[in-house]
Design an enzyme around this catalytic site. Sequence first.
Site, PDB file in Angstrom:
ATOM      1  N   PRO A 219       0.575  -1.004  -0.265  1.00  0.00           N
ATOM      2  CA  PRO A 219      -0.251   0.248  -0.283  1.00  0.00           C
ATOM      3  C   PRO A 219       0.605   1.377  -0.282  1.00  0.00           C
ATOM      4  O   PRO A 219       0.691   2.715  -0.286  1.00  0.00           O
ATOM      5  CB  PRO A 219      -1.248  -0.073   1.553  1.00  0.00           C
ATOM      6  CG  PRO A 219       0.270  -0.559   2.408  1.00  0.00           C
ATOM      7  CD  PRO A 219       0.764  -2.064   0.918  1.00  0.00           C
ATOM      8  N   GLY A 220       1.970   0.761   0.535  1.00  0.00           N
ATOM      9  CA  GLY A 220       3.405   2.310   0.019  1.00  0.00           C
ATOM     10  C   GLY A 220       4.084   2.664   0.816  1.00  0.00           C
ATOM     11  O   GLY A 220       4.244   4.075   0.938  1.00  0.00           O
ATOM     12  N   GLY A 221       4.064   1.722   1.830  1.00  0.00           N
ATOM     13  CA  GLY A 221       4.701   2.668   2.841  1.00  0.00           C
ATOM     14  C   GLY A 221       6.497   2.610   3.081  1.00  0.00           C
ATOM     15  O   GLY A 221       6.548   3.714   2.534  1.00  0.00           O
ATOM     16  N   ASP A 237       2.487  -1.964  -8.978  1.00  0.00           N
ATOM     17  CA  ASP A 237       1.871  -2.749  -7.770  1.00  0.00           C
ATOM     18  C   ASP A 237       0.512  -2.695  -8.359  1.00  0.00           C
ATOM     19  O   ASP A 237      -0.438  -1.872  -8.999  1.00  0.00           O
ATOM     20  CB  ASP A 237       1.523  -2.273  -6.763  1.00  0.00           C
ATOM     21  CG  ASP A 237       1.345  -3.586  -5.607  1.00  0.00           C
ATOM     22  OD1 ASP A 237       0.425  -3.463  -6.612  1.00  0.00           O
ATOM     23  OD2 ASP A 237       2.453  -3.739  -4.726  1.00  0.00           O
ATOM     24  N   ASP A 274      10.028  -5.064  -2.783  1.00  0.00           N
ATOM     25  CA  ASP A 274       9.338  -5.745  -1.475  1.00  0.00           C
ATOM     26  C   ASP A 274       8.564  -7.003  -2.071  1.00  0.00           C
ATOM     27  O   ASP A 274       7.038  -6.680  -1.777  1.00  0.00           O
ATOM     28  CB  ASP A 274       9.069  -4.900  -0.680  1.00  0.00           C
ATOM     29  CG  ASP A 274       9.189  -5.297   0.314  1.00  0.00           C
ATOM     30  OD1 ASP A 274       9.366  -6.211   0.680  1.00  0.00           O
ATOM     31  OD2 ASP A 274       7.678  -4.806   2.119  1.00  0.00           O
ATOM     32  N   LYS A 304      12.758 -13.582  -0.011  1.00  0.00           N
ATOM     33  CA  LYS A 304      11.776 -14.071   0.690  1.00  0.00           C
ATOM     34  C   LYS A 304      12.256 -15.358   1.065  1.00  0.00           C
ATOM     35  O   LYS A 304      12.728 -16.010   0.073  1.00  0.00           O
ATOM     36  CB  LYS A 304      10.573 -14.724  -0.236  1.00  0.00           C
ATOM     37  CG  LYS A 304       9.646 -14.551   1.184  1.00  0.00           C
ATOM     38  CD  LYS A 304       8.535 -14.878   0.326  1.00  0.00           C
ATOM     39  CE  LYS A 304       7.410 -14.887   1.591  1.00  0.00           C
ATOM     40  NZ  LYS A 304       6.183 -15.566   1.731  1.00  0.00           N
TER      41      LYS A 304
HETATM   42  C1  LIG Z   1       4.891  -6.710   1.118  1.00  0.00           C
HETATM   43  S1  LIG Z   1       3.761  -6.121   0.834  1.00  0.00           S
HETATM   44  C2  LIG Z   1       4.389  -5.024  -0.243  1.00  0.00           C
HETATM   45  C3  LIG Z   1       4.807  -3.764   0.754  1.00  0.00           C
HETATM   46  C4  LIG Z   1       5.331  -2.349   0.224  1.00  0.00           C
HETATM   47  N1  LIG Z   1       6.550  -2.843   0.246  1.00  0.00           N
HETATM   48  C5  LIG Z   1       5.289  -1.136   1.642  1.00  0.00           C
HETATM   49  O1  LIG Z   1       5.649  -0.568   2.044  1.00  0.00           O
HETATM   50  O2  LIG Z   1       4.304  -0.805   1.878  1.00  0.00           O
HETATM   51  C6  LIG Z   1       4.290  -7.045  -1.421  1.00  0.00           C
HETATM   52  C7  LIG Z   1       3.610  -6.046  -2.746  1.00  0.00           C
HETATM   53  O3  LIG Z   1       3.919  -7.143  -3.872  1.00  0.00           O
HETATM   54  C8  LIG Z   1       2.709  -7.053  -4.830  1.00  0.00           C
HETATM   55  N2  LIG Z   1       3.182  -7.764  -6.003  1.00  0.00           N
HETATM   56  C9  LIG Z   1       3.498  -8.729  -5.935  1.00  0.00           C
HETATM   57  N3  LIG Z   1       3.793  -9.406  -7.286  1.00  0.00           N
HETATM   58  C10 LIG Z   1       3.740  -8.717  -7.797  1.00  0.00           C
HETATM   59  C11 LIG Z   1       4.265  -8.504  -9.623  1.00  0.00           C
HETATM   60  N4  LIG Z   1       3.922  -8.793  -9.987  1.00  0.00           N
HETATM   61  N5  LIG Z   1       3.925  -7.425  -9.718  1.00  0.00           N
HETATM   62  C12 LIG Z   1       4.386  -6.281  -8.975  1.00  0.00           C
HETATM   63  N6  LIG Z   1       3.422  -6.109  -7.678  1.00  0.00           N
HETATM   64  C13 LIG Z   1       3.499  -7.105  -6.851  1.00  0.00           C
HETATM   65  C14 LIG Z   1       1.420  -7.197  -4.076  1.00  0.00           C
HETATM   66  O4  LIG Z   1       0.523  -6.819  -4.805  1.00  0.00           O
HETATM   67  C15 LIG Z   1       1.843  -6.405  -2.525  1.00  0.00           C
HETATM   68  O5  LIG Z   1       0.758  -5.192  -2.327  1.00  0.00           O
END
Ligand SMILES: C[S@@+](CC[C@H](N)C(=O)[O-])C[C@H]1O[C@@H](n2cnc3c(N)ncnc32)[C@H](O)[C@@H]1O
Length: 347
Positions: A219-221, A237, A274, A304
């Site tokens: 969500p954008g942290g 995303d 991330d 991961k």
């Molecule tokens: C752990 S969260 C990221 C949190 C983010 N760093 C923050 O600070 O709010 C992982 C994100 O990766 C995105 N994601 C997963 N597969 C993706 C892809 N193929 N392309 C773009 N985003 C992807 C998911 O939708 C999710 O929002």
Amino acid sequence: MEAASSTSSFIATSNRGFSLYAQDEIRRLFPGAKCTELSRDEVFLVRLPIAREAAIARMTGLQEPIFVRHLQPVDFERNNIQSGEQADDTMQDALEALPRFRHGAKLALQLRKQEGLELSAELSELRQTAADRLNARDGIVSVARDSDLILSMFWTADSLYAGVSAPEHNLSDWSGGAIRFQREENQISRAKFKLLEAEQEFELHFEAYEFALDIGAAPGGWTSLLLERGMRVTAVDPGEMHPSLLHNPQLTILRKNAGDVSFPAGAFDLLVCDMSWSPRQMAKLLMPLLDSLRTGGTAIVTLKLMHGKPFQTVKDTSREFAAQLELVRAKQLFHNRDEVTLFLLKR
Ligand SMILES: C[S@@+](CC[C@H](N)C(=O)[O-])C[C@H]1O[C@@H](n2cnc3c(N)ncnc32)[C@H](O)[C@@H]1O
């Protein structure tokens, strides 16, 4: 003069559940090292067949371990503590045995204990008692941060281990390496702490970067931190970004899969990622985007850990990236869960 000891002892700490990997790293760095667990899969005693200063130099050198989060020297050790013995008395023995401090020295007192252990006093009370005594005796100034020296103590049911070190020799100057950031009122996600910690751990100067690409941004942290540091950010995303970010003129949001976007070569000087995908899948999605990072640019990537082979996972992933990215460091941050964070530079 007393001959310097050719052995040394330390208390080492990892993230919970990763102490066996941390012990592996210590044994690889110091053949002949002996490790004994002190607190549930997280804290262990290390006995090394090498002098303290040489051990610290190796541990904080180029090969800094991935999973050892914190290290404190053991200069004083009291074993066979009897049940009913006052923690305060044992602590006093340690204070008397340790060298005197320079008048006016800023001292951080970091007291910890085995999980679940009941001491005759709370750690906070013991810390205050020690600070008062050392202030009266040596004129130290007790501080929480930015100290000249750290006095560390760790209690188990039958032992107390204490030592004094320069903050830069503990791998982290936070007690046990548990770095804390203040939660902000409108903080978008806890994930932000990971990037804040990476910024400190890898000594990055985010203010110096101009154009950042955030892959897996919602969500954008992370995006919010990059914006706070003054960057223009492109966030990719398919998921929704936090409403507070939607109208930021410094931010371009692409609600797309990372596999469906492309950018001009050298468009960014920072790339962060991330995505919670398997390392394979993450690398596959990221590789085609690496041309958009300029030569010398920085990449911060969450990796991961899936199948209990973390060293192999780091090695395999850095090999996959090797043509384009040089791995500078891999570190399991305090705010990482089942993951490590990679710091890479674009070739
Ligand atoms: C752990 S969260 C990221 C949190 C983010 N760093 C923050 O600070 O709010 C992982 C994100 O990766 C995105 N994601 C997963 N597969 C993706 C892809 N193929 N392309 C773009 N985003 C992807 C998911 O939708 C999710 O929002």
